[in-house]
Every structure is written in C-alpha cells, then in structure tokens.
Motif scaffolding. Sequence first.
Motif, PDB file in Angstrom:
ATOM      1  N   GLY A   8       5.716 -36.479  36.592  1.00  0.00           N
ATOM      2  CA  GLY A   8       6.884 -36.693  37.465  1.00  0.00           C
ATOM      3  C   GLY A   8       8.167 -36.548  36.690  1.00  0.00           C
ATOM      4  O   GLY A   8       9.084 -35.838  37.103  1.00  0.00           O
ATOM      5  N   ALA A  15      14.070 -29.783  36.537  1.00  0.00           N
ATOM      6  CA  ALA A  15      15.016 -29.496  37.620  1.00  0.00           C
ATOM      7  C   ALA A  15      16.433 -29.800  37.166  1.00  0.00           C
ATOM      8  O   ALA A  15      17.363 -29.029  37.417  1.00  0.00           O
TER       9      ALA A  15
ATOM     10  N   GLU B  12       7.789 -38.333  43.288  1.00  0.00           N
ATOM     11  CA  GLU B  12       9.212 -38.679  43.218  1.00  0.00           C
ATOM     12  C   GLU B  12       9.992 -37.689  42.344  1.00  0.00           C
ATOM     13  O   GLU B  12      11.139 -37.337  42.631  1.00  0.00           O
ATOM     14  N   GLY B  13       9.355 -37.228  41.264  1.00  0.00           N
ATOM     15  CA  GLY B  13       9.986 -36.201  40.431  1.00  0.00           C
ATOM     16  C   GLY B  13      10.260 -34.956  41.240  1.00  0.00           C
ATOM     17  O   GLY B  13      11.349 -34.382  41.194  1.00  0.00           O
ATOM     18  N   VAL B  14       9.268 -34.520  42.036  1.00  0.00           N
ATOM     19  CA  VAL B  14       9.435 -33.333  42.883  1.00  0.00           C
ATOM     20  C   VAL B  14      10.568 -33.566  43.871  1.00  0.00           C
ATOM     21  O   VAL B  14      11.453 -32.719  44.048  1.00  0.00           O
ATOM     22  N   ALA B  15      10.610 -34.754  44.474  1.00  0.00           N
ATOM     23  CA  ALA B  15      11.645 -35.059  45.456  1.00  0.00           C
ATOM     24  C   ALA B  15      13.023 -34.970  44.811  1.00  0.00           C
ATOM     25  O   ALA B  15      13.940 -34.326  45.345  1.00  0.00           O
ATOM     26  N   ALA B  16      13.185 -35.579  43.609  1.00  0.00           N
ATOM     27  CA  ALA B  16      14.484 -35.543  42.926  1.00  0.00           C
ATOM     28  C   ALA B  16      14.885 -34.104  42.630  1.00  0.00           C
ATOM     29  O   ALA B  16      16.024 -33.698  42.850  1.00  0.00           O
ATOM     30  N   GLY B  17      13.905 -33.334  42.116  1.00  0.00           N
ATOM     31  CA  GLY B  17      14.193 -31.934  41.812  1.00  0.00           C
ATOM     32  C   GLY B  17      14.634 -31.175  43.038  1.00  0.00           C
ATOM     33  O   GLY B  17      15.625 -30.436  43.010  1.00  0.00           O
ATOM     34  N   ILE B  19      16.002 -32.307  45.746  1.00  0.00           N
ATOM     35  CA  ILE B  19      17.346 -32.736  46.169  1.00  0.00           C
ATOM     36  C   ILE B  19      18.419 -32.016  45.357  1.00  0.00           C
ATOM     37  O   ILE B  19      19.370 -31.442  45.897  1.00  0.00           O
ATOM     38  N   MET B  20      18.234 -32.009  44.029  1.00  0.00           N
ATOM     39  CA  MET B  20      19.263 -31.396  43.184  1.00  0.00           C
ATOM     40  C   MET B  20      19.377 -29.902  43.432  1.00  0.00           C
ATOM     41  O   MET B  20      20.469 -29.354  43.553  1.00  0.00           O
ATOM     42  N   LEU B  21      18.227 -29.220  43.516  1.00  0.00           N
ATOM     43  CA  LEU B  21      18.268 -27.771  43.712  1.00  0.00           C
ATOM     44  C   LEU B  21      18.896 -27.413  45.054  1.00  0.00           C
ATOM     45  O   LEU B  21      19.679 -26.464  45.151  1.00  0.00           O
ATOM     46  N   THR B  23      21.138 -29.146  46.633  1.00  0.00           N
ATOM     47  CA  THR B  23      22.588 -29.342  46.524  1.00  0.00           C
ATOM     48  C   THR B  23      23.246 -28.128  45.885  1.00  0.00           C
ATOM     49  O   THR B  23      24.248 -27.604  46.378  1.00  0.00           O
ATOM     50  N   VAL B  24      22.650 -27.691  44.758  1.00  0.00           N
ATOM     51  CA  VAL B  24      23.231 -26.529  44.080  1.00  0.00           C
ATOM     52  C   VAL B  24      23.250 -25.337  45.023  1.00  0.00           C
ATOM     53  O   VAL B  24      24.254 -24.619  45.127  1.00  0.00           O
ATOM     54  N   VAL B  27      26.014 -25.816  47.493  1.00  0.00           N
ATOM     55  CA  VAL B  27      27.320 -25.659  46.855  1.00  0.00           C
ATOM     56  C   VAL B  27      27.619 -24.181  46.625  1.00  0.00           C
ATOM     57  O   VAL B  27      28.684 -23.672  46.965  1.00  0.00           O
ATOM     58  N   ILE B  28      26.662 -23.455  46.052  1.00  0.00           N
ATOM     59  CA  ILE B  28      26.898 -22.034  45.761  1.00  0.00           C
ATOM     60  C   ILE B  28      27.134 -21.251  47.038  1.00  0.00           C
ATOM     61  O   ILE B  28      28.043 -20.435  47.127  1.00  0.00           O
TER      62      ILE B  28
END
Lengths: 344, 167, 128
Positions: A8, A15, B12-17, B19-21, B23-24, B27-28
């Motif tokens: 995780g 990312a 949760e790691g996948v979810a965070a990733g 979310i960030m991607l 957003t980017v 934004v772009i």
Amino acid sequence: MSLDFLAGFTIFMLALIMVVSMVPGLLAGLESSGIDYDAVAYRTGVILVEDPGWPVYPPWEMNDEVHKDEIERIGLAVSKDTPNILLSTKVETFFNDSFFTPDDYRNLAIFGDIPYSYHFSLRSLDGVTYNEETGDPLPPGYGYIRRVVKIKEPGVAVINGTTFAPQYTSLSSNQEFIVRLDFGQLLDPSVGAAYRIDPRTEPVNVTITNFGAYLNMTEPSTNATLRTVTFWKKDPTRPIPQFTRIPFAYGTTDSSLYTLTIDGNPYDLTPDTKVFDNDNISLVLKPAATSLFTLDQNSILDIRFNFGDTPSQTNITGIHHYDYNSTNVTLPDLQTGVLEVAVW
Amino acid sequence: MVNDAGQLYTMEGVAAGVIMLLTVYIVISTTSIYTPGDTHIPDMQLEQLGSDVLAMMDTPDTNGTKSALETFVNADDDAGFESMFLSYCNAKASGAADDLHMSANVTYRDGNLIKEHQFLAPDNTWTGRESAVRVTRWVQLDSQPGRTTYAGARAQAVLVEVLLWRA
Amino acid sequence: MACMNEDGQWIVLMGLLAALGLFFLALIINQSALVGQTTAEGVLEFPKNDIRDLRSEIFDYYDDYGPLQTLGYLDDVEEDIVRISLERKNAVVYFWDGPPQDVSGRLLRPVTIHYYNGVTEYDETVYY
C-alpha cells in the motif's frame, strides 16, 4: 500485515512521485513568468519610444550628475505628439551607463515591483551611426519587444568660405561676424516637433570652414586673430529692445556647456589665437549653456565672433541667420533604427 | 485463508494514488484552456512592430517632403515598398536579421464601392495557415491628373493594409 | 469487513492533502497566466495604433485643406475616410471642424473626431 502495508505504501509513494514530477512540467507549460516579462518589456518600450520623459522643460537629459535625482522618468521621444521619433541628445544620455546606474534604469524606465534585469539596444539601419547597448547579456527566456524608430539629429551651420565669402566680406569690415538665432522663428509651432531646431534641447553647431576666403586680400594676409566669441541677446517684447551681452564664464573651458575648436584644438571663448587660411572654427553650444541664458520663445540670441588685428587681416562681417533655410543650416535626415528592450 | 484486513493498506494506497492522479489530470485539463494567453504575445509584438514600420515609412525624413509610403503607394511601386518595409521590420539590434514575410492591399473608394487593389502579392511562404497579423495605415494621395490606379485622378484617402507573418 | 481495521486511513488522507495542495497551486498559476493574457489582449484590443493613425490622417486632411477646397475634393476625401473605416476597420468614424479661432496668437480650427469600433469609443476636440 507488513507485506500489505509495504504494498500500500509503495503504491502511494509511486503515485506521489509521479505527481510531484509532473508539477514542474505544469509550470513550464504555462510559463506565467515569461508572460509577465513580455508585458514589462512592452511597457518599457512604450515609455522609452512614445514619451519625452519627465521633466520636459528643462529636459531631463540636461541634468548633470549632481541634479540626477530631479529626473523622474526617462523617455527618448522628441515630444509626446511624435511617437517613435527619438532625440539624439536623449539617446546619448540614455546609453551613457557611466551616468545612469542599473538602479536608475530600473526606477526611471522599467518601473517594476521586482528588480528586473534588462538589456536595451539601439542600432540604426546602416549599423554605424547608432550602435548602442546597455545591460546584462541575454539569458534564455526573456521578455522582448522591438520598436522601429527614427532618430532626429541636430542641425549644423557650415559657413564655407568658398560659397559664403562674397556675402560675408566687406572692405569696411568691423571684423565682427554674427550668427543669429531668432527663437520666435525657430520655435514657431508651424514646424513639426520632429523637424524643429530647438536650441533649448539640441546643441547649436556653427562651423566656419575655408577661412582663407574671408581673409583680407588687399593686405595679403595669411591669418587673422580670433579675439573673443561672445553671446548677446535681445528680447523684442521689452519696451526698448536692444542687444545686451550675456554674462557668462567666457574664460572657462567647460565641455558640458560648449566646445570651441580652431583647427581641431580646443579653446575657451577668449582664444586670442591666429586662424590660418585652411583652419576651421567650430563652435558647439550645448543646451545646458542655452538654459543659463534665460531665453524665452521670443528672444534673439547672437553668437558674435570678434577678430581684431591692426591693420585688419580679415574682411569678415555680416549676420548669418541660423534658421530653416537649408543653405544656412543643414538639417540631417531622420535616421531609421531599431530599439530593442529585453527584460527578465 | 485470505483475510480482508490483509489487503486494506494496499487498497488505501491505491485510493490515495487515484485521488492524486485524478487531481493532476483535472488541473492539467482545465489549465490548458487558459494557456492560449501566451499565444497573444507574439501577435501583440508583431502588430506593434508592423504599426511602427508603417508609421515610420509614413514619416518624411526631411520637413515638407512626401513620405516614402505615400510615394510608393502613389506610384504603385510594390518592389520599393516591399524592400523598405522588410528592411525596417527585419532589422535587429544584434545578430541575424529576422525572417518576416508580408503581403499588402490598398483599399480605396470608387463611387459607392469600396474596392481593393492588390499592392503586393504574398510570397511562396504563405500557406493560409500562418498566424498573421493585419496592420493598416491611412495615406492621403494628392490629386494627380492622369492617375489610373485607385479612384483615378482625384485627391483621395486610401487605406494600406499589410499582412505580416513569421515563416 | 464489518470489523475492518482503520489504521491505513492516513494514507488516503495524505493523498487527499497532496491533491488539495496541487489544486491551490494550479489556481495560483491560473491567475498569473490570466494576468499575462489580459495584458497582451489589452494591447491587441485597445486600438491605440488605429486611433493614432486616424488622427494623423485627419491632420493630413487639414494640412491640405486649402488645395482640397480649391479643387473641390474636401467631401470626397472625407467620405473616403468614413466609408473605408466602416468597411475595413469596422469602426464608425466621423469628424468635423468649426470656424477658426485665435489660440495664443495662431488661427486654429477646432477639429472634433469621433471613433467607435464597438468596443472602444474615442472622442476628441483638438485645435489644429
């Protein structure tokens, strides 16, 4: 448990790294700072090319080192009605970087909130007459504007003996030769600012060449003595107008006020020296001196060259009018050039 | 054997990733709408330069003479106009000269009609896809008996339009 | 699933924080890009060069007033300026002059110039 946490956290970190590495690309794509530089360069270009600067009269370029803080804005235009037509005296002062410091350029021409770096350059199309620059070498990614301009140069009265001697010699000569500037005529608004002879902003240049033709032929003389050069003024609006001698430090050589050369050698205004038949007498009267004479737009200014020998060695006499007549004063053509402003 | 709780950190790691991607990406995709802002700048620079060149060509070098622009337009001298215009606008203070190209039209009024006279045809760098700018300058022509171009012999005001582009 | 352990939630929180940070960064960048855009567009949209050119043409017209009047071309040239402006510059232009007046010793004509291109309106009375 630890394997799960590692997986995780690794995905999260990967990312995050991807996102962080995208951020500079995001900034570079926008180049927001480059946009700002171009706007600042444009504004500086407009100030320089379309504005005469402040103060207008007496013009800012006449301030010397001591009065430099009276300059509020640098502009190179002849007047505010003649955009893109620059005055040579303003150009010379502007590119004199021993007079202006980098901070002066920033405060008086760029007007930025942050200390921008700059590079100004001006070059005439022939590449020779004007080739001026000031500022730092250009880095990549600077804001830029290029303006096409014309440069106005001061007129010169060349009083060549071969053509003017019949007109300006007389056997009953009082050995005095006068160059007369009638301000009422010179500053007449019917002549556009781009072509005006304005001794208040531009130097007056009088050159007497081929002096031999003015010498006394009956005597036969090889030289005459130039005693003094004096300035006289008359104000026609006064009740009894008459010429009065202007008090001036005639005996002091000051190249910021005038230069007088005879055969290429500098003299003060009381030269008392012999002028031989192949010599040139050249007087350049700078605007800084004209401003000391307290002249207004109706005054008449005389430049009187007094020769004194007994017996008389020269027949020179008469009044040469410094005016718009092209045989009396040669006004050079406007010079085309390009002014570049780079800001970063 | 497989326990749900065992994959929780990964999810949760996948979810965070994600979310960030996302957003980017958002934004772009939104900022790219605003980026055309900087394409206006070369246009602005080119337009200012072109206007300067026409204004300077319309300024006589000595008082009381006709300007170069008026002389070229009056004589329909396209070669003289082109060489002077390009020498003015390609000149730089240092380095190699710029590479700008141009074409020009003169618009005049003939009776009730507004007509165009092609003063200078575009050269072979013109494809129609360049981002060209248009600059104009009024020229007043004196009456001249025997003139056949434009609206004939009468005194007239014509509009010189120059299309300017970087090849 | 019901008794899920929630120890990992902070990773999602981190992701959310990073996303929010990016969002604000992007907003700020957008604003600065807009500043540059409006400067360039302002220069392009305000017809400074057009108005200057029109003024100098109208002054040329009045410089030539005498000869144009003698030859009877005053109205023709004025119509040229008005019609071509409308057709090619999309601008409503008209100008007229009043009787010459004495302005500090010179006889000058008050010239009124009107210019409107749908965005910018410009009116001026100048003694020429």
